[in-house]
Design a protein around this motif. Sequence first.
Motif, PDB file in Angstrom:
ATOM      1  N   VAL A 264       1.057  -1.087   0.019  1.00  0.00           N
ATOM      2  CA  VAL A 264       0.190   0.016  -0.048  1.00  0.00           C
ATOM      3  C   VAL A 264       0.432   0.497  -0.051  1.00  0.00           C
ATOM      4  CG1 VAL A 264      -1.949   1.289   1.740  1.00  0.00           C
ATOM      5  CG2 VAL A 264      -1.632  -1.352   1.508  1.00  0.00           C
TER       6      VAL A 264
ATOM      7  N   ARG B  11      -5.167   0.430  -1.945  1.00  0.00           N
ATOM      8  CA  ARG B  11      -5.477  -0.788  -0.273  1.00  0.00           C
ATOM      9  C   ARG B  11      -4.905  -1.622  -0.241  1.00  0.00           C
ATOM     10  NH1 ARG B  11      -9.430  -4.547  -2.722  1.00  0.00           N
ATOM     11  NH2 ARG B  11      -9.645  -3.538  -5.133  1.00  0.00           N
ATOM     12  N   ARG B  12      -4.981  -2.686   0.188  1.00  0.00           N
ATOM     13  CA  ARG B  12      -4.389  -3.623   0.993  1.00  0.00           C
ATOM     14  C   ARG B  12      -5.229  -5.056  -0.359  1.00  0.00           C
ATOM     15  NH1 ARG B  12      -2.738  -5.480   6.594  1.00  0.00           N
ATOM     16  NH2 ARG B  12      -2.481  -7.269   5.878  1.00  0.00           N
TER      17      ARG B  12
END
Length: 176
Positions: A96, A147-148
């Motif tokens: 990220v 984002r992850r």
Amino acid sequence: MALRRRIHRWARQRQGPDQGLVELRSRRVYILPTRAGLLLGAVLFTMVVGALNYSNNMGFALAFLVTALAIVSIHHCQANLAGLWVQVEGATPAFVGDELGCQVRLVNTAGGPRRLLALGPDDPDGPAIDLPPRAHATVRLCLPALRRGRIGCPEIRISTTWPLGLFRAWAWVYPD
């Protein structure tokens, strides 16, 4: 922004997801005038009105000649993208906040060169590449990892303003 999202949604529904090697056919290529093209249109309109007002045949000739050149540039701008083959080859893992590297392969099967091809996720105004006749090139796009987890590759916009910069032709590729 809402209009832009609506246009993206309409184009995605019209084209569907792209898998493997995709040919950019004429109906996938969109074209609109640039600011310079709009300015030229206003100047040509003013020239025609002035030629009408003063009954100046040379003014008509010049206005119609430049209009013909602009119309021919529409055709060449669209033909620069039509027939190009595009393949999204995958992405490298990233954390990220890092940049996600995505490989895009462009294949030119035509007998002529493709000039000023710009690639990017939304509005590519970065560096443009030229493709010689019957050649291919791999372009690495750096996309933000916001984002992850698994991140799908966003739609990729391929655009050009060649030959005169009066019109911008573009096509979207939606990797699966």
